[in-house]
Design an enzyme around this catalytic site. Sequence first.
Site, PDB file in Angstrom:
ATOM      1  N   GLY A  55       0.825  -1.206   0.000  1.00  0.00           N
ATOM      2  CA  GLY A  55       0.000   0.000   0.000  1.00  0.00           C
ATOM      3  C   GLY A  55       0.856   1.251   0.000  1.00  0.00           C
ATOM      4  O   GLY A  55       2.050   1.193   0.332  1.00  0.00           O
ATOM      5  N   CYS A  82       5.232  -6.251   1.697  1.00  0.00           N
ATOM      6  CA  CYS A  82       5.620  -4.841   1.704  1.00  0.00           C
ATOM      7  C   CYS A  82       4.957  -4.108   2.875  1.00  0.00           C
ATOM      8  O   CYS A  82       5.314  -4.336   4.021  1.00  0.00           O
ATOM      9  CB  CYS A  82       5.291  -4.213   0.353  1.00  0.00           C
ATOM     10  SG  CYS A  82       6.198  -2.668   0.059  1.00  0.00           S
ATOM     11  N   TYR A  83       3.989  -3.237   2.625  1.00  0.00           N
ATOM     12  CA  TYR A  83       3.269  -2.578   3.723  1.00  0.00           C
ATOM     13  C   TYR A  83       2.695  -3.620   4.670  1.00  0.00           C
ATOM     14  O   TYR A  83       2.620  -3.403   5.883  1.00  0.00           O
ATOM     15  CB  TYR A  83       2.146  -1.710   3.135  1.00  0.00           C
ATOM     16  CG  TYR A  83       1.285  -0.999   4.159  1.00  0.00           C
ATOM     17  CD1 TYR A  83       1.700   0.193   4.734  1.00  0.00           C
ATOM     18  CD2 TYR A  83       0.050  -1.526   4.536  1.00  0.00           C
ATOM     19  CE1 TYR A  83       0.905   0.844   5.678  1.00  0.00           C
ATOM     20  CE2 TYR A  83      -0.749  -0.885   5.473  1.00  0.00           C
ATOM     21  CZ  TYR A  83      -0.323   0.305   6.035  1.00  0.00           C
ATOM     22  OH  TYR A  83      -1.106   0.949   6.963  1.00  0.00           O
ATOM     23  N   HIS A 169       7.950  -7.703  -3.500  1.00  0.00           N
ATOM     24  CA  HIS A 169       6.696  -8.080  -4.159  1.00  0.00           C
ATOM     25  C   HIS A 169       6.872  -9.376  -4.958  1.00  0.00           C
ATOM     26  O   HIS A 169       7.393  -9.362  -6.079  1.00  0.00           O
ATOM     27  CB  HIS A 169       6.230  -6.963  -5.100  1.00  0.00           C
ATOM     28  CG  HIS A 169       5.727  -5.758  -4.387  1.00  0.00           C
ATOM     29  ND1 HIS A 169       4.428  -5.619  -3.971  1.00  0.00           N
ATOM     30  CD2 HIS A 169       6.366  -4.633  -3.980  1.00  0.00           C
ATOM     31  CE1 HIS A 169       4.274  -4.461  -3.357  1.00  0.00           C
ATOM     32  NE2 HIS A 169       5.438  -3.845  -3.339  1.00  0.00           N
ATOM     33  N   GLU A 171       4.539 -11.050  -6.330  1.00  0.00           N
ATOM     34  CA  GLU A 171       3.464 -11.179  -7.314  1.00  0.00           C
ATOM     35  C   GLU A 171       3.831 -10.633  -8.687  1.00  0.00           C
ATOM     36  O   GLU A 171       3.182 -10.966  -9.690  1.00  0.00           O
ATOM     37  CB  GLU A 171       2.191 -10.497  -6.808  1.00  0.00           C
ATOM     38  CG  GLU A 171       2.232  -8.976  -6.725  1.00  0.00           C
ATOM     39  CD  GLU A 171       2.814  -8.440  -5.424  1.00  0.00           C
ATOM     40  OE1 GLU A 171       2.594  -7.260  -5.114  1.00  0.00           O
ATOM     41  OE2 GLU A 171       3.511  -9.210  -4.720  1.00  0.00           O
ATOM     42  N   SER A 223     -18.854  -4.027 -27.682  1.00  0.00           N
ATOM     43  CA  SER A 223     -17.823  -3.283 -28.412  1.00  0.00           C
ATOM     44  C   SER A 223     -17.132  -4.141 -29.459  1.00  0.00           C
ATOM     45  O   SER A 223     -16.500  -3.621 -30.374  1.00  0.00           O
ATOM     46  CB  SER A 223     -16.767  -2.771 -27.431  1.00  0.00           C
ATOM     47  OG  SER A 223     -16.009  -3.853 -26.914  1.00  0.00           O
ATOM     48  N   GLY A 224     -17.231  -5.470 -29.300  1.00  0.00           N
ATOM     49  CA  GLY A 224     -16.496  -6.362 -30.187  1.00  0.00           C
ATOM     50  C   GLY A 224     -15.175  -6.788 -29.596  1.00  0.00           C
ATOM     51  O   GLY A 224     -14.497  -7.660 -30.137  1.00  0.00           O
ATOM     52  N   VAL A 226     -12.709  -8.305 -26.334  1.00  0.00           N
ATOM     53  CA  VAL A 226     -12.763  -9.549 -25.579  1.00  0.00           C
ATOM     54  C   VAL A 226     -13.729  -9.435 -24.395  1.00  0.00           C
ATOM     55  O   VAL A 226     -14.561 -10.317 -24.165  1.00  0.00           O
ATOM     56  CB  VAL A 226     -11.353  -9.937 -25.062  1.00  0.00           C
ATOM     57  CG1 VAL A 226     -11.415 -11.232 -24.263  1.00  0.00           C
ATOM     58  CG2 VAL A 226     -10.383 -10.071 -26.219  1.00  0.00           C
ATOM     59  N   ASP A 227     -13.628  -8.353 -23.644  1.00  0.00           N
ATOM     60  CA  ASP A 227     -14.388  -8.224 -22.403  1.00  0.00           C
ATOM     61  C   ASP A 227     -15.894  -8.254 -22.646  1.00  0.00           C
ATOM     62  O   ASP A 227     -16.620  -9.052 -22.041  1.00  0.00           O
ATOM     63  CB  ASP A 227     -14.011  -6.933 -21.673  1.00  0.00           C
ATOM     64  CG  ASP A 227     -12.515  -6.811 -21.457  1.00  0.00           C
ATOM     65  OD1 ASP A 227     -11.831  -7.842 -21.514  1.00  0.00           O
ATOM     66  OD2 ASP A 227     -12.037  -5.680 -21.248  1.00  0.00           O
ATOM     67  N   SER A 229     -17.452  -9.186 -25.287  1.00  0.00           N
ATOM     68  CA  SER A 229     -17.849 -10.410 -25.994  1.00  0.00           C
ATOM     69  C   SER A 229     -18.044 -11.570 -25.033  1.00  0.00           C
ATOM     70  O   SER A 229     -19.019 -12.313 -25.123  1.00  0.00           O
ATOM     71  CB  SER A 229     -16.794 -10.783 -27.033  1.00  0.00           C
ATOM     72  OG  SER A 229     -16.681  -9.777 -28.016  1.00  0.00           O
ATOM     73  N   LYS A 369      -7.639 -10.075 -17.521  1.00  0.00           N
ATOM     74  CA  LYS A 369      -7.836 -10.295 -18.956  1.00  0.00           C
ATOM     75  C   LYS A 369      -7.545 -11.734 -19.371  1.00  0.00           C
ATOM     76  O   LYS A 369      -8.302 -12.329 -20.138  1.00  0.00           O
ATOM     77  CB  LYS A 369      -6.959  -9.330 -19.755  1.00  0.00           C
ATOM     78  CG  LYS A 369      -7.094  -9.457 -21.262  1.00  0.00           C
ATOM     79  CD  LYS A 369      -8.415  -8.901 -21.765  1.00  0.00           C
ATOM     80  CE  LYS A 369      -8.383  -7.394 -21.797  1.00  0.00           C
ATOM     81  NZ  LYS A 369      -9.573  -6.811 -22.451  1.00  0.00           N
TER      82      LYS A 369
END
Length: 513
Positions: A55, A82-83, A169, A171, A223-224, A226-227, A229, A369
């Site tokens: 954070g 971290c934090y 980190h 990740e 929108s066409g 990926v999301d 669709s 994604k």
Amino acid sequence: MKHQTIAVLDFGSQYTQVIARRIRECSVYSKIYPFKTSAKELKKDNVVGIIFSGGPESVLSKGSPRPDKRIFDLGIPVLGICYGVQLIAHLLGGKVEKSTHREYGHGVLKIRRKGNLFKGLPNKLRVWNSHGDRLSKLPKGFSAVASTENSGFAGIADERRRIFGIQFHPEVDHTEGGLNILENYLGKICGCKGDWSMASLAEESIASIKETVGSDRVLLGLSGGVDSSVAAALIHKAIGRQLTCVFVDNGLLRLNERELVGDLYRRHFKMDVRVARAGGKFLKRLKGVSDPERKRKIIGNTFVEVFQESLKKIGYAKFLAQGTLYPDVIESVSIDGNPAATIKSHHNVGGLPKKMKFKLLEPLRQLFKDEVRALGAELGLPKEVVWRQPFPGPGLGVRVMGSVTKSKLDILRKADAILHDEMMQSDLYYKVWQSFCVFLPIRTVGVMGDERTYENVVAVRIVESKDAMTADWVRVPYDILQRVSNRIINEVSGINRVVYDISSKPPGTIEWE
């Protein structure tokens, strides 16, 4: 079936969602909670491990975010990042102080004792740091298990209570062995079975949508990309003809986009797709506007208006569905008041205007994604949809730097189509995260046919990433870049110079605006 859950308490890090994503890569279900979530609620949710995220705050600052201290009494393993490690030390009787040398970027981690957390890893790792405070005294029961150049307590552990902390980190991709560290925490410390899959997610999501929507209708902006669709396919699988999709031609689309989208979704998915042509309205409102945030707000507000106009023709719908993803959320707003810094706003994040009488349906809000792509494949969507590169909600409006005009958009559309064609011809399109052109509001001197030119510049941006939270520019072979540049300059009137963006994220973002 109730999955084992790893709770990620969000203290405002821009990487909070990346932690959750990495856990899911290990086939373990993760869920992000506000930092102040009670120990009682976590126990009720079948949580088998708790991670404190990083954070932007300092534990030394008054009012900095704190978790429920009773979490440490649950007997559930805790990992602070971290934090998060500083919180553990501060709350359990250790000491945190300002570091004389702020650690940001790569550092070398020396592992003193591997235990379960570092099992199977080499004694030295290159890790990614981002902090200004450091531990100077450990709480009772803890021992130092790893160090860096500027911190003797870069890794701490209380093996008996199963409480661990790391100052770096794990990740992010920049950390060597980061996923292995998380895997050790999940398997060897939390005892996770790894029973979460995309098939189970699809099944649960479809059941949830059915229960939420009931017999009502849903309106979705298609929108066409990926999301939207995948959101459309998921909702359509759940409620069929109760879903109506509206494709808004905002004048900011790629070349021939409207025709391609309309044909694909009516033919392949047998969906009810309506097209709203509103390019003139969007361009009129964007006239003379250069500020990126103002452009995004204008595009988002106009999009809402067009939806309302479409609704009058379609009839009543109770829900508005959106393809909102986790990275959209983290970059736009802090979760439940957490102190995350806003990077940029997204047109589909933050709820709906009060004047819109819809309820919001966001079935992908918890996904990254690559998870959305996996879900799309699970639903049987074709490759050209599932693996289509991301495209921003505001469209080319945020790829034209400065004010937006039809002539600039036409130039950018043609240049972008050439880049797309060359990426496909070179078999690179599906191998990178994103490749696109940006129109720059500058003109440069050039020479064409022995004559002086004074025309526009296009920047080419090609990046590789896993989740859009971090990204690196792609080392594209020179011959491909040469073909792209030559074709754009020769085939697109108004361009006499092409440049290549070699910035990573961070510190830059993937999109320029």
